[in-house]
Design an enzyme around this catalytic site. Sequence first.
Site, PDB file in Angstrom:
ATOM      1  N   PRO A  15      -9.368  52.034  58.684  1.00 30.14           N
ATOM      2  CA  PRO A  15      -8.448  50.930  58.972  1.00 30.14           C
ATOM      3  C   PRO A  15      -8.301  49.996  57.773  1.00 30.14           C
ATOM      4  O   PRO A  15      -9.249  49.789  57.018  1.00 30.14           O
ATOM      5  CB  PRO A  15      -9.142  50.205  60.136  1.00 30.14           C
ATOM      6  N   GLY A  16      -7.136  49.428  57.607  1.00 30.40           N
ATOM      7  CA  GLY A  16      -6.908  48.444  56.560  1.00 30.40           C
ATOM      8  C   GLY A  16      -6.278  47.201  57.141  1.00 30.40           C
ATOM      9  O   GLY A  16      -6.911  46.168  57.319  1.00 30.40           O
ATOM     10  N   ARG A  17      -4.990  47.312  57.490  1.00 32.86           N
ATOM     11  CA  ARG A  17      -4.242  46.191  58.050  1.00 32.86           C
ATOM     12  C   ARG A  17      -4.949  45.595  59.270  1.00 32.86           C
ATOM     13  O   ARG A  17      -4.978  44.377  59.448  1.00 32.86           O
ATOM     14  CB  ARG A  17      -2.852  46.692  58.445  1.00 32.86           C
ATOM     15  N   TYR A  58       9.982  46.150  53.844  1.00 32.66           N
ATOM     16  CA  TYR A  58       9.747  46.790  55.139  1.00 32.66           C
ATOM     17  C   TYR A  58      10.497  46.128  56.292  1.00 32.66           C
ATOM     18  O   TYR A  58      10.236  46.460  57.444  1.00 32.66           O
ATOM     19  CB  TYR A  58       8.255  46.746  55.484  1.00 32.66           C
ATOM     20  N   CYS A  60      15.527  35.569  41.704  1.00 32.96           N
ATOM     21  CA  CYS A  60      16.953  35.844  41.512  1.00 32.96           C
ATOM     22  C   CYS A  60      17.338  37.193  42.120  1.00 32.96           C
ATOM     23  O   CYS A  60      17.704  38.144  41.424  1.00 32.96           O
ATOM     24  CB  CYS A  60      17.275  35.817  40.020  1.00 32.96           C
ATOM     25  N   GLU A  61      17.238  37.298  43.426  1.00 27.76           N
ATOM     26  CA  GLU A  61      17.600  38.484  44.207  1.00 27.76           C
ATOM     27  C   GLU A  61      18.066  38.032  45.580  1.00 27.76           C
ATOM     28  O   GLU A  61      17.454  37.151  46.197  1.00 27.76           O
ATOM     29  CB  GLU A  61      16.401  39.424  44.395  1.00 27.76           C
ATOM     30  N   ARG A 110       6.888  42.108  51.754  1.00 29.94           N
ATOM     31  CA  ARG A 110       7.047  42.838  53.007  1.00 29.94           C
ATOM     32  C   ARG A 110       8.402  42.599  53.697  1.00 29.94           C
ATOM     33  O   ARG A 110       9.014  43.553  54.192  1.00 29.94           O
ATOM     34  CB  ARG A 110       5.902  42.509  53.973  1.00 29.94           C
ATOM     35  N   TYR A 168      -1.246  43.736  52.583  1.00 25.32           N
ATOM     36  CA  TYR A 168      -0.068  44.081  51.787  1.00 25.32           C
ATOM     37  C   TYR A 168       0.713  42.837  51.373  1.00 25.32           C
ATOM     38  O   TYR A 168       1.937  42.838  51.339  1.00 25.32           O
ATOM     39  CB  TYR A 168       0.818  45.090  52.541  1.00 25.32           C
TER      40      TYR A 168
END
Length: 440
Positions: A295-297, A337, A364-365, A333, A393
């Site tokens: 597991p990570g998140r 995502y 600037c996006e 994220r 993340y």
Amino acid sequence: MHSFRYVDGSLKCEGVDLESVASEVGTPAYVYSAETIRGNYRRLDQALAPLGDRMICYAMKANGNLSLLNLLAKEGAGFDIVSGGELFKVIKAGGRADRCTFAGVGKTATEIDYALRQGIYSFNVESEEELEMINAVAAKAGLIAPIAIRVNPDVDAPTHKYISTGKSKNKFGIGLDRAAAVYERAAALPYLKIRGLQTHIGSQILKAPPFAEAIRKLTPLVLELKAKHGLEFFSIGGGVGIVYRGALQSGDAAWWKGSAENGVEEEAERLAPETYAAEVIEPLKALGLRILFEPGRFIVGNAGVLLTSVLYRKSTPTKNFVIVDAGMNDLIRPALYEGHHEIEPLRQPKDATLEKVDVVGPVCESGDFFAQDREIPVLTPGDRIALMSSGAYGFVMASTYNARPLLPEVLVDGEKSTVVRERQTWDDLISGEKVPGEPA
């Protein structure tokens, strides 16, 4: 559980006022809760206790700060790594290589050699050519390389397409139809030792049945390999999701409730460790093997927030914008995502008035946003907010795009807060660069 709540109108992490942290270290900044991380690890470990021989290997790609790795190493965690640099950090943080699994489709010869010499527990092999590479590196080093093959069970887990890994069209692993033959090939290579079988069907999964389906599909192969090659472990990967949407309840440490993050607006409850364990324990116990989880998140996702300050307001005929000092380079994220993060003022609003706005950053996006058409409390310049559930993340995917220095990271433990990564300076941005012809 998580340890962020309003107390007397102030948003706190454990016993620390986040407004005070923002004043001390500035914004933007990441803040993590040690209590939440420990609690998540312990609750999962307890839920899986009926398995007996098990190892929880934290997937450090979710968050690799040394302080968090050290905290988890003290809890007894192993680690799931995907680069030589990650193994280096685990060791520096007090972790052990012999409790690390090395995943990833593109391991280099240098990384393989380093992991071998450190005593890696197992390489999770993703291709037949990688088997040959590991064998060659091990031969040169005069060592035996422990391996597991990542087998792709072709299970369709309901998650975002970028974090789905268990389908045959994904770049990961060996197909179930070819796995037995690849194990035969591995057994014939003299510098390899077959240790296990690994699978991972994706990330941010909020239902238990896909995990059970993967186990069911792989069980005949696992038993065959156990009899033929002396398999020692079966790793079922990670992927247990968290829930990002929901209201923070004053004085309550309830988990977030709301929509699943899979690009579909649907109500979903968080997958509790006990629910997950109830689905997988019995079929895994029957195998008589050590079981690994990665597991990570789940461990760190709800344990972190990104603090940011409101710079300006801007209105057009069709939109109202709140411009903050954090950008997509700090937390990508939402842009990458379509990730949802709750927005909570550090001072609980006395006025219940909400307004529909886009919360955007200075990069600037047009993709530099944290919320679009979101109803949130009215914010004015100088107000500070927390982007919740940013522990996974977040910083690890940050960049210095637009020459924006990397953020500080703060670890809260009880009533103590510690800066565990200093904010980069402008001088740090050009460290290592040079103009040809100028003195070093």
